[in-house]
Motif scaffolding. Sequence first.
Motif, short mmCIF file in Angstrom:
data_model
loop_
_atom_site.label_atom_id
_atom_site.label_comp_id
_atom_site.label_asym_id
_atom_site.label_seq_id
_atom_site.Cartn_x
_atom_site.Cartn_y
_atom_site.Cartn_z
N THR A 43 0.66 10.61 2.83
CA THR A 43 -0.66 11.05 3.12
C THR A 43 -1.48 9.84 3.20
O THR A 43 -0.98 8.83 2.57
CB THR A 43 -1.27 12.25 2.16
N VAL A 44 -2.75 9.69 4.17
CA VAL A 44 -3.90 8.70 4.00
C VAL A 44 -5.07 9.27 3.72
O VAL A 44 -5.51 10.14 4.28
CB VAL A 44 -3.68 8.33 5.40
N SER A 45 -5.42 8.73 2.82
CA SER A 45 -6.76 9.03 2.23
C SER A 45 -8.04 8.80 3.09
O SER A 45 -7.83 7.91 3.93
CB SER A 45 -6.99 8.67 0.78
N SER A 46 -9.31 9.35 2.85
CA SER A 46 -10.25 8.88 3.73
C SER A 46 -10.73 7.43 3.76
O SER A 46 -11.28 6.85 4.70
CB SER A 46 -11.46 9.82 3.32
N ASP A 47 -10.17 6.79 2.47
CA ASP A 47 -10.69 5.36 2.48
C ASP A 47 -9.53 4.39 2.76
O ASP A 47 -9.46 3.28 2.84
CB ASP A 47 -10.79 4.89 1.02
N GLY A 48 -8.38 5.13 3.64
CA GLY A 48 -7.45 4.49 4.17
C GLY A 48 -6.22 4.02 3.14
O GLY A 48 -5.19 3.43 3.67
N THR A 49 -6.13 4.63 2.07
CA THR A 49 -4.86 4.26 0.96
C THR A 49 -3.96 5.10 1.31
O THR A 49 -4.16 6.44 1.53
CB THR A 49 -5.36 4.55 -0.44
N VAL A 50 -2.83 4.57 1.45
CA VAL A 50 -1.43 5.43 1.88
C VAL A 50 -0.68 5.93 0.53
O VAL A 50 -0.20 5.11 -0.16
CB VAL A 50 -0.57 4.73 3.03
N TYR A 51 -0.74 7.12 0.42
CA TYR A 51 0.07 7.52 -0.82
C TYR A 51 1.19 8.05 -0.45
O TYR A 51 1.42 8.98 0.51
CB TYR A 51 -0.91 8.63 -1.46
N VAL A 52 2.54 7.91 -1.34
CA VAL A 52 3.96 8.12 -0.91
C VAL A 52 4.30 8.80 -2.09
O VAL A 52 4.26 8.33 -3.50
CB VAL A 52 4.61 6.91 -0.71
N ARG A 76 -2.96 0.33 4.13
CA ARG A 76 -2.45 0.65 5.49
C ARG A 76 -1.59 -0.42 6.09
O ARG A 76 -0.84 -0.09 7.05
CB ARG A 76 -3.40 0.87 6.60
N SER A 77 -1.36 -1.69 5.66
CA SER A 77 -0.15 -2.52 6.17
C SER A 77 0.59 -2.74 5.17
O SER A 77 1.49 -3.55 5.52
CB SER A 77 -1.08 -3.91 6.32
N GLY A 78 0.87 -1.85 4.39
CA GLY A 78 1.76 -1.68 3.28
C GLY A 78 1.92 -2.59 2.04
O GLY A 78 2.91 -2.62 1.25
N GLU A 79 0.71 -3.12 1.67
CA GLU A 79 0.55 -3.78 0.51
C GLU A 79 0.32 -2.94 -0.84
O GLU A 79 -0.39 -2.02 -0.76
CB GLU A 79 -0.75 -4.80 0.33
N PHE A 80 1.32 -3.19 -1.69
CA PHE A 80 1.46 -2.25 -2.69
C PHE A 80 0.06 -2.24 -3.90
O PHE A 80 -0.48 -3.50 -3.97
CB PHE A 80 2.55 -2.77 -3.94
N LEU A 81 -0.44 -1.23 -4.17
CA LEU A 81 -1.68 -1.18 -4.90
C LEU A 81 -1.54 -0.76 -6.29
O LEU A 81 -1.76 -1.13 -7.44
CB LEU A 81 -2.54 -0.26 -4.21
N THR A 82 -0.86 0.43 -6.35
CA THR A 82 -0.52 1.06 -7.67
C THR A 82 0.70 2.12 -7.63
O THR A 82 1.00 2.48 -6.62
CB THR A 82 -1.73 1.84 -8.37
N ARG A 83 0.96 2.50 -8.85
CA ARG A 83 1.95 3.91 -8.97
C ARG A 83 1.64 4.51 -10.18
O ARG A 83 1.12 4.07 -11.19
CB ARG A 83 3.33 3.12 -8.96
#
Length: 744
Positions: free
Chosen positions: A344-353, A366-373
């Motif tokens: 999913t993609v949140s309203s702020d553009g974060t892609v969650y997998v 949205r460019s694939g840079e890792f944020l957290t897990r």
Amino acid sequence: MVGKGIFKALRGDRVRVVLLVATAALAAAALLGSLLPIPATSASPSGIPSSPASETYVFVTAWDNAPPPGTFKEPRGIAVDSGGNVYVADTGNYRIQKFTANGVFISGWGTEGSARRRFREPTAIAADSAGSIYVGDTWGGGYEFQKFNSGGEFLASWSLLYGYDPRGIAVDESNNVYIATAVGYGLVLKYDISGQLITSWQCSSESTGESHGIAVDPHGYVYVADPRNSLIYKFDLDGHFLTSWSHTFESQFASDTQLAVDGAGSVYALGDRHVVKYSPTGMLLSQWGEFDSPHGVAVAPDGSVYVVDTGHSRIQKFTAAGVLVGQWGAASDRSALRHPEGLTVSSDGTVYVADVLADQVMAFTRSGEFLTRWSTMDYPSDIGTDSSGNAYVSGPGVPDLGSRTIYGSPYGIRKYTPAGAQLNQWGQCCGSADTQTDWASGIAITPGGILYVADTNNDRILKLGPDGSLIVKWGSLGSGDGEFSSPEGVALGPDGSVYVADTLHDRVQKFTADGAFLAVWGGRGDGDGEFNRPKGIAVDGDGYVYVADAFNDRVQKFTPGGVFVTRWGSFGYGEGQFDTPLGIAVDSEGFVYVADSYNNRIQKFERASPNLTSSAKQVDRHVAQGGDVLTYALTLRNAGRLDAPTVVATDTIPAGTSFNAGSLSATGGVCSESGGLITWTGTVNVGTAVTITYAVAVDAGLPKGALITNTAAIDDGANPAFSRTVVTIVNPYQAYLPAAARGR
């Protein structure tokens, strides 16, 4: 009904298990015999055009969160080719890495799985004289023995008998391949270059014997390591026993350890902390090194010795005398995607997998840079977010089939903060009561926190309030309108409509927000608008519906009413190819994200279109007087990602001028002048430009300060038309004009 959401399909050489469970019991015959029959469906959309797709989607980027090159996780095997390149079996990262002789990274390949270019536990590796690379995978699942070229392109694979796990691989001067297995009595298998078995033999008379490391020297002798009995055996190429000797080291071999031989026939063996060098007859020559659980050793053509220092996640290079000359490598600081499914993609553009095998949620830009897990339930299937960025994860809550004991998450739905702190949980497994779920595969959330859940094994959709309370439910097992067979995906349209991927019926159903049936389309097949186990489903801001057509390895796009628009994808691991895509999402800008599940990556796409907005209009004089000639040039440039085959540009001869006959020309396309109107039609391909030029004469007697305005209109047939304008000022006394106007 337990396990009904698990389905398999045999296609070619691939057995697909879309909803994975970590026990072989789920594939048992008892389970299959307990499943209810699945009614066939003949539903298909009306009005699906048979014409070619009218839209094109192109690859933007992809990511798998793989650790950086040159880092390792439990590396075990190593090989050196005839050119001195070094190949490392990076076992814990499910990949092969290739380096120069001095440790400079060249390339890599592999990801987790049991298929071509995928590995479960790659431990053994060897190179032949032609540059081919052989990899032994202990848990290969039919791909225990794979062959690649030096660049990592798949060439062939062979499956070993069950239990014949490859622990060592060696290649002789004729490119015959020898495989050491973990089978009792130390079984060795010999294959020709095409993968045909030539012969086999047992190394030991003891049932405890196992063959692990194996090496073939240039003189035609085969050496095999038996760690259980602390022996090294020597055979000829046909498996005739010649001699053996004890591996006189303070402890037994490390599991899966390799052997290596040099050009003189010297044998290199590994212990827990040292390299031991023997003569061809087993005489101890030397030992050196200080390692932590070394697993691999190889000798280069120049005599250099490479050791996989597994416990230190590094490769060390020595001279034949044991002098350290270099080392490289470091422990991997992150883990790759293992089996992404929910997306999913949140309203702020974060892609969650949601990663099924890792039992984790990963967040990326949205460019694939890792944020957290963060860790979540066992086998998370899908994920969605609300307007506050809270994440909702759905999953099975998997029970034991016999005792119904829960060994996974007891709840099918969990709510987390954007940072991964759990807030709540609902849908206790496993049952059909209003407060229960049985394999909650799909989930969708309104901005206000209303949840829609695809309760797969109960063949229903649940609509829940923000507190998890039931608002409404609909569906049951069947093939009629509003009935389901293992629905696994759910998505919401901008008007509140609910779209359901009715997976085992190979169709999509559309409902109102409260479950009233609206439409259905699909049917089993690979044609436009047909499906083979649709799983993920998403809706963009304009109401278009995107479906991850899992076993057709593609994405399909439809209008809100189910009319086919376009499709893309095919089976493979290249850009824009898929292996069982299970999840899909669309962001606010229209980019499409696909969970390419069996390729263990996320792919991002955009709708391709021409872009002629960088086109420019020019005139050679911005100041003129009566009788002057003005030359106009319109340059059409396509900076988009799709050719523009039907561009129309129109340019009206400006008032106060007269067209110079014969001056019209273009570098492409067709142009004409009629009644004071210039018309150009043609194609502007991506990255190219077309220039149209013509000349006019300025009429005499135009008043001082008069403006000669020229406007060209451009229509590329795909985007809104636009215009470009230039202006020339008429003044016979140019020297008295403001500086800003002179000479422009």
